[in-house]
Scaffold this motif. Sequence first.
Motif, PDB file in Angstrom:
ATOM      1  N   ASN A   1      16.927  15.957   1.621  1.00  8.45           N
ATOM      2  CA  ASN A   1      15.700  15.664   2.369  1.00  8.45           C
ATOM      3  C   ASN A   1      14.492  16.008   1.513  1.00  8.45           C
ATOM      4  O   ASN A   1      13.876  17.062   1.639  1.00  8.45           O
ATOM      5  N   THR A   2      14.148  15.090   0.619  1.00  8.59           N
ATOM      6  CA  THR A   2      12.965  15.281  -0.233  1.00  8.59           C
ATOM      7  C   THR A   2      11.709  14.702   0.401  1.00  8.59           C
ATOM      8  O   THR A   2      10.681  14.575  -0.250  1.00  8.59           O
ATOM      9  N   ALA A   3      11.772  14.364   1.706  1.00  9.70           N
ATOM     10  CA  ALA A   3      10.621  13.780   2.386  1.00  9.70           C
ATOM     11  C   ALA A   3       9.599  14.832   2.784  1.00  9.70           C
ATOM     12  O   ALA A   3       8.392  14.593   2.713  1.00  9.70           O
ATOM     13  N   ILE A   4      10.053  16.020   3.203  1.00  6.38           N
ATOM     14  CA  ILE A   4       9.115  16.978   3.782  1.00  6.38           C
ATOM     15  C   ILE A   4       9.587  18.402   3.502  1.00  6.38           C
ATOM     16  O   ILE A   4      10.787  18.686   3.495  1.00  6.38           O
ATOM     17  N   GLY A   5       8.623  19.311   3.242  1.00  8.09           N
ATOM     18  CA  GLY A   5       8.949  20.687   2.902  1.00  8.09           C
ATOM     19  C   GLY A   5       8.536  21.711   3.935  1.00  8.09           C
ATOM     20  O   GLY A   5       8.787  22.903   3.746  1.00  8.09           O
ATOM     21  N   SER A   6       7.899  21.288   5.046  1.00 11.69           N
ATOM     22  CA  SER A   6       7.447  22.249   6.047  1.00 11.69           C
ATOM     23  C   SER A   6       7.782  21.751   7.443  1.00 11.69           C
ATOM     24  O   SER A   6       7.835  20.535   7.697  1.00 11.69           O
ATOM     25  N   LYS A   7       7.956  22.676   8.366  1.00 13.09           N
ATOM     26  CA  LYS A   7       8.247  22.299   9.747  1.00 13.09           C
ATOM     27  C   LYS A   7       6.979  21.942  10.517  1.00 13.09           C
ATOM     28  O   LYS A   7       6.998  21.057  11.367  1.00 13.09           O
ATOM     29  N   ILE A   8       5.875  22.615  10.241  1.00 16.02           N
ATOM     30  CA  ILE A   8       4.594  22.305  10.887  1.00 16.02           C
ATOM     31  C   ILE A   8       3.828  21.327   9.998  1.00 16.02           C
ATOM     32  O   ILE A   8       3.593  21.603   8.823  1.00 16.02           O
ATOM     33  N   ASN A   9       3.418  20.186  10.554  1.00 19.26           N
ATOM     34  CA  ASN A   9       2.745  19.138   9.805  1.00 19.26           C
ATOM     35  C   ASN A   9       1.650  18.510  10.660  1.00 19.26           C
ATOM     36  O   ASN A   9       1.553  18.791  11.865  1.00 19.26           O
ATOM     37  N   TYR A  10       0.845  17.670  10.037  1.00 11.68           N
ATOM     38  CA  TYR A  10      -0.051  16.849  10.849  1.00 11.68           C
ATOM     39  C   TYR A  10       0.661  15.535  11.146  1.00 11.68           C
ATOM     40  O   TYR A  10       1.573  15.104  10.439  1.00 11.68           O
ATOM     41  N   ASN A  11       0.251  14.889  12.231  1.00  8.93           N
ATOM     42  CA  ASN A  11       0.848  13.629  12.661  1.00  8.93           C
ATOM     43  C   ASN A  11      -0.254  12.591  12.848  1.00  8.93           C
ATOM     44  O   ASN A  11      -1.303  12.886  13.424  1.00  8.93           O
ATOM     45  N   PHE A  12      -0.021  11.392  12.337  1.00 10.00           N
ATOM     46  CA  PHE A  12      -0.953  10.277  12.525  1.00 10.00           C
ATOM     47  C   PHE A  12      -0.186   9.119  13.135  1.00 10.00           C
ATOM     48  O   PHE A  12       0.904   8.769  12.665  1.00 10.00           O
ATOM     49  N   LEU A  13      -0.725   8.543  14.198  1.00 16.12           N
ATOM     50  CA  LEU A  13      -0.081   7.406  14.864  1.00 16.12           C
ATOM     51  C   LEU A  13      -1.060   6.261  14.991  1.00 16.12           C
ATOM     52  O   LEU A  13      -2.238   6.456  15.311  1.00 16.12           O
TER      53      LEU A  13
END
Length: 362
Positions: free
Chosen positions: A134-146
Amino acid sequence: MRLLFAILSVFLFSLAEAQSDSWIEFRGSHGFFIPHRTTLPQLQQGHAKSFELSYIKQTDGSETWHQDYKGPQTGIGFWYIDMGNRRELGDFFALYPFIGVPLAGDASNGLMLRMGVGLAYLTKTYDLQENMFNTAIGSKINYNFLIAMRYQRSMGRFMMSTGLSISHASNASIRLPNLGVNVANADLTLAWRTTKEAHPFIRTDAFTKAGVSSWTGIVSVGMRQSDSFLNNEHGVQELRLMWGNDFSRKLSYDIGADLIHNRATYQEFDTDTLSGLFFLQAGLHIGIKMRFGKSSLFLHNGFYVNQGVQEQGGLYHRFGGRRSISERMFLELSLKTHYAKADYLALGMGYTFNSKEKKLKR
């Protein structure tokens, strides 16, 4: 980091002033994880399934921007996504405020564009021993854009809609890896109006507004992790000066200059022994801004006049939100990127001076 995203939520959710009808909405979606980099296709193993519960408010026409956007809607949503790969991608939870703008027709029967920014929580992240693919993301808390496009139609106290949406989650390089998680969905929604009697949107042409051409200065700070094996965290400082001009009551453009001090860009050097001037970047940008009362969203595209030795190319981009706190001062939260790769998230304060007014059309 959580404080920064909370401030951005205030930018959008504070739009819900002076409104009438409210709705409870349920959305079901079926889609897929988008492997937008060559290292990510192995993560796409099954279809994504998602559910969302939202609270929506309909503007009533009492403010200028209500009229300009033909009766927009604002609200807040809680979204859950099973991304089709529980072992490596896990689950995706998001809480975000949003605004829906009619593109054709109106909010009761028409084509709507919905945009939202908030917080995302991902249950699975990169780990060298336990989740190395899983090289997509390194943190559990992120920002989200929809961003979503949908056709919706109200029938009495119910409203149905169908459309397409894309959601993105990343952490703006605060914790690497940060390629980002993107999910595309086909949506079907059902909403219920909480009041028995509908309150119609009041249309009027009574509002007039003077446009502004002005100079603005912004000071902002951020943080990001370097790409080196040490993964050191470094602060980022910015100073920006721009000239802006309103060409409608909704839109304005600006041109400006950016001065950036970003140590994390130069991870291959010994940053402790080099002068701070070595890390300065300078650029010029042009951008566009959409206004929603005291709040606004903006997008800038720029090129480096002096890019130092960074290897991300000569172009950069920035998008974010602003919220006025007085007649001339505002807060800003923005994300700087090189195309689809995030550079850093920055929190800033700006001041508008030397402004000139003019009459505007919608």
